[in-house]
Scaffold this active site. Structure first.
Site, PDB file in Angstrom:
ATOM      1  N   ASP A 221       0.823  -1.211   0.000  1.00 32.71           N
ATOM      2  CA  ASP A 221       0.000   0.000   0.000  1.00 32.71           C
ATOM      3  C   ASP A 221       0.857   1.261   0.000  1.00 32.71           C
ATOM      4  OD1 ASP A 221      -2.645   1.362   0.418  1.00 32.71           O
ATOM      5  OD2 ASP A 221      -1.670   1.984   2.279  1.00 32.71           O
TER       6      ASP A 221
ATOM      7  N   GLU B 268       1.150  -0.491  -5.109  1.00 36.08           N
ATOM      8  CA  GLU B 268       0.212   0.594  -5.375  1.00 36.08           C
ATOM      9  C   GLU B 268       1.063   1.865  -5.419  1.00 36.08           C
ATOM     10  OE1 GLU B 268      -3.344   3.330  -3.620  1.00 36.08           O
ATOM     11  OE2 GLU B 268      -1.805   2.454  -2.347  1.00 36.08           O
TER      12      GLU B 268
END
Length: 634
Positions: free
Chosen positions: A316, A369
């Site tokens: 993330d 990401e």
């Protein structure tokens, strides 16, 4: 000092050297709480890193939370590790560490390496185990095939607590085992190859969706035990479905029992808030330059891959790690040693992470990401890259959604939002995400991003999915999107499964199912997902009619498929060039009646020897409104 703690250690000198050098990647075997037998006595061995403490003790129900009765011993070396054995303790014992810092503070902290935490709002750690009799050996032996870059990779992203609630009690979460009973047959029927769980690590604040983690080594107790989660993963594996975990090494919250100022000092985070505080999330940033912190984080990645048989990690907020000025104004950040904005310590950490993961677990994937144009995110570290296996293609997602939001009459002015993607599509190993971030915070559900009346909205959404599944790269769809969830995602309630009783929603659910099946059976759609020889534009310039056509090429030319889109609400008779002569059969039509389409149908088209669009042969198609066709030569 209390009498009830014995000197005992699981560490060797070699372990300590690795830890202090930032090279110990299986710290979960040493730090934390472990049930052991010592000198013929059963009990629990505790070990915690707290170099700036003057004393550390274990407190819990077993000693009335008395900080004086069970004090740990600090190691003689300079590691800063406190440890000791307490006889008679068993699995299930609730505990914390009481830390007296060198600044005089008295802190009560959960164990950073606890395998189990109390269910929130309680915050103590629990002596646990990750022992499990796994029965997924067939998958584990073969998963290098399922996880390979030249195989289909269709991911269903989901949040366990809000995918489905107990129908008789909507406030009650389903357990991991209950989820297994519902999720596994559903994913198998829908044809997804992988599922991605939003963070399952323990987090006290449920509305953080799991991104504010305090227990990095503990599966959230909201849904059951570690073994319950393992059962869910095993059930998926036994049905040939891979499991990806959302992993958050970018920041952590400031909860009093968590990592923040763990021993009274800025142990895990940077001391300077210009490097250590995240302004967007009001959380704290790991100190990637500290060896012991890198050992902690890479050990955590190893832990989930090792103990839980995870098949991939979606990392993330990588962009927030890479840039020192991420979401900061001038004067709110410190340049690196070269005067630049790149976080060189984070770059080093990410490279080391990927090198270590792929060395020990070569059959998994790490997925970044990363929302910027940082070069080489998914390229090998020996070639100057960060070493990830894939990267989310955020530019494609934004451009595509912006295009589909447009009224069809205006799409001619935004034609490049579709064509521009191929300018950079092969710079990285891209995954195409339609993720949770696109259906929250007032952004609307995917179906309500689409223009037009109800029929047009569903037609547009089906065509969007057809485009995603036939474009280059791997695929990710957030839960609810597969049946046209109408409301924004709400973490506090179940998806609106009742919508599937209605024809439009049943239709799009069937379409996604058929798309997945077609994707998995047509090698041209996945064999060359990351290379330019797998894609060829046939028509990219007809902005007046908003028509696009491209070829997806497989390793064998007979596997090639032709994809044609009509992004206006009118039926078109349209000539399209084809690379080889013969009969071209329609193998999927987004406008078919079972999908809630209008039924404008054409089974096949025989080519003519007429040069068109740079091809020696061409076919005439009846293009459905707001629809797309996939054709293959018979």
């Amino acid at each position: 000092m209390g009498q009830a703690v014995e000197v005992y250690s699981l560490f060797t000198d070699f372990d300590i050297n690795l830890f202090c050098a930032g090279k110990h990647f299986r710290l979960y075997e040493k730090l934390g709480s472990h049930t052991v037998t010592h000198n013929g006595k059963e009990g629990v061995q505790f070990a915690v890193w707290a170099p700036n403490a003057t004393s550390v003790s274990v407190i819990g129900n077993f000693n009335g939370w008395n900080p004086h009765s069970h004090q740990l011993y600090v190691r003689w070396d300079s590691s800063g590790i406190w440890e000791g054995f307490i006889e008679g303790l068993r699995l299930g014992e609730v505990y914390k560490y009481h830390i007296h810092s060198n600044t005089g503070e008295h802190l009560e902290k959960a164990d950073p390496f606890a395998l189990v935490n109390e269910q929130p709002p309680h915050t103590a750690s629990v002596v646990g185990t990750t022992w499990y009799q796994w029965n997924d050996q067939t998958w584990m032996r073969q998963r290098q095939v399922y996880n390979a870059h030249d195989k289909p990779f269709s991911v269903y992203e989901m949040h366990i607590g809000s995918w489905l609630r107990d129908p008789s009690d909507p406030e009650r979460f389903l357990t991991y085992r209950e989820v297994a009973g519902k999720l596994v047959p559903y994913l198998k029927e829908m044809g997804f190859t992988h599922v991605e769980f939003m963070p399952v690590m323990e987090h006290p604040f449920y509305p953080s969706w799991g991104y504010q983690i305090t227990g990095y080594f503990a599966a959230s107790s909201r849904y059951g035990s570690p073994q319950d989660l393992m059962y869910l993963i095993e059930s998926l594996h036994k049905n040939n479905i891979g499991v990806i975990l959302d992993w958050v090494p970018s920041h952590f919250p400031g909860d009093a029992h968590g990592l923040y100022k763990f021993d009274g000092s800025h142990l895990f985070e940077h001391e300077d808030p210009r490097k250590g505080f995240h302004p967007d999330w009001k959380s704290y940033i790991f100190n990637y330059g500290r060896n012991e912190v890198r050992s902690f984080l890479i050990s955590n990645a190893f832990f989930w891959l090792d103990r839980y048989h995870i098949d991939g990690l979606r990392v993330d907020a990588v962009a927030s790690m890479l840039y020192l000025d991420y979401s900061r104004n001038e004067g709110e950040w410190i340049p690196n040693e070269h005067g630049g904005r790149e976080n060189l310590e984070a770059v080093h950490f990410l490279k080391e992470l990927n090198e270590a993961v792929y060395a020990q677990f070569p059959d998994v994937q790490t997925i970044a990401e990363e929302s910027t144009s940082w070069s080489g995110v998914s390229r090998p570290t020996f070639d100057g890259g960060l070493g990830f296996g894939m990267k989310w293609m955020m530019g494609w997602m934004h451009d595509t959604l912006n295009y589909f939001k447009e009224d069809p009459i205006n799409r001619r002015y935004h034609h490049d939002k579709i064509t521009f993607g191929t300018v950079y599509s092969f710079h990285e190993n891209f995954m195409l995400p339609l993720s949770h971030d696109e259906v929250v915070h007032g952004k609307q559900s995917l179906i309500y991003k689409m223009p037009g009346d109800e029929w047009q909205k569903f037609a547009n959404l089906r065509t969007l999915y057809l485009y995603m599944y036939t474009f280059v790269g791997t695929k990710l769809l957030f839960m609810g999107g597969e049946f046209g969830q109408t409301s924004e995602w709400n973490v506090n309630q179940s998806l609106d499964w009742h919508l599937t009783q209605f024809e439009p929603h049943r239709g799009i659910q069937q379409f996604v199912k058929d798309l997945n099946m077609l994707y998995r059976t047509q090698p041209a759609l996945y064999e060359r997902a990351f290379t330019p020889d797998g894609f060829q534009w046939i028509e990219l310039g007809d902005h007046e009619n908003s028509v696009f056509a491209f070829l997806r090429r497989g390793a064998i030319s007979s596997d090639d498929v032709l994809v044609v889109f009509n992004l206006t609400p009118v039926v078109r008779s349209y000539r399209v060039g084809v690379p080889v002569p013969g009969l071209w059969e329609v193998i999927l039509n987004s406008d078919d009646v079972p999908y809630y389409g209008s039924g404008i149908h054409q089974r096949a088209a025989l080519s003519e020897e007429m040069e068109w669009m740079g091809c020696a042969n061409s076919i005439t198609l009846r293009l459905p409104p707001l629809g797309g066709l996939i054709l293959k030569q018979v």
